[in-house]
Scaffold this motif. Structure first.
Motif: not given
Lengths: 181, 181
Positions: A1-19
């Motif tokens: 499981m992951i927390t919502r905060a972990e998910r949000e952090s991963a999304r933001q870091r991944a979005a920065a890599i995608l950019a």
């Protein structure tokens, strides 16, 4: 499981890599990014971030974003009923991806799965994918991959995705990620 | 038919448009770019430039580059033997693409096929695709498209490509381009 905060952090870091790629992705596609921990609760080590562009009854097109040294555990895409299973072409768009499939084990591989799970990784033929490099796996082919030092962005071009049916070598894995507050 | 010089010129111009996207494409893929005139010998008006990234027995991934106002004539993807025919998702990566399929004809459409061939264009429901926009057509769906003022680059994500079997509305069309010295 992951927390919502972990998910949000991963999304933001991944979005920065995608950019850092030049690929056009809509904001609503980024907002729906899947963060998968494969039920192992160690997202930094074992996980993947997935943006889906096309998902029909026939084909799927996804962009996967791997955080630095993050590993997607070994798995296969089995058939389901009349469907032969997912054929998948993995094509690196950005960064460096260490990809492993069946074949002669590569001495001194660059990829290192989490040490405590190493016994669940059985294929060690290495493909080092840099931008523009690609490999196609037929259905039922065990494979796993790890992002390089800066992470990686790669395309998954495939026949119909039936991810929830994927078979993982590690019996601890659950494909559906549980998100908690 | 087109001359080798015309093909080379179209390849260079299309490669320059492709370079305005941020998508990773290998030089050897660009070198193999198909320049199609559909047998009409009017490449600037009727044609397309096609870079193939994936082409298996199951799926195809192509990048199509349209020169400014260049039109790919109306066609469908029929079935071949046991194959139901090509399902295709058209996704704009760069520029502006005027895409037409079945449905209510759009008044005052932006796309203008060559005037002397207008009678071979029968579907007029317009989709104006800008970067990130996409449309999926099932097999057997007539469609055609035209690049905007600066041209367009779009993805074709599809089931198996059987381009030589494509059916064109215009009886003058031959899918295989003849190149002469």
């Amino acid at each position: 499981m992951i927390t919502r905060a972990e998910r949000e952090s991963a999304r933001q870091r991944a979005a920065a890599i995608l950019a850092r790629t030049g690929v056009t992705v809509r904001q609503d596609e980024i907002d729906k990014m899947e963060v998968a921990d494969f039920g192992l609760s160690e997202l930094e080590q074992s996980g993947a971030q997935i943006v889906t562009l096309v998902d029909t009854e026939q084909i799927a097109v996804k962009l996967l974003i791997m955080l630095p040294y993050q590993t997607e555990p070994e798995h296969t895409h089995p058939g389901v009923d009349a469907y032969a299973g997912k054929e998948e072409t993995i094509r690196c768009e950005w960064g460096e991806l260490y990809l492993y499939g069946p074949g002669a084990p590569t001495p001194d591989p660059k990829g290192h799965p989490p040490e405590h799970r190493r016994h669940t990784y059985t294929v060690w033929h290495e493909y080092i994918l840099r931008p523009g490099d690609q490999v196609t796996f037929p259905p039922h082919t065990p494979h796993w991959f790890q992002g390089g030092p800066e992470g990686a962005v790669f395309w998954s071009f495939s026949t119909k995705a039936t991810d929830k049916q994927d078979t993982f070598t590690d019996p601890d894995i659950q494909r559906v990620t549980v998100v908690v507050d």
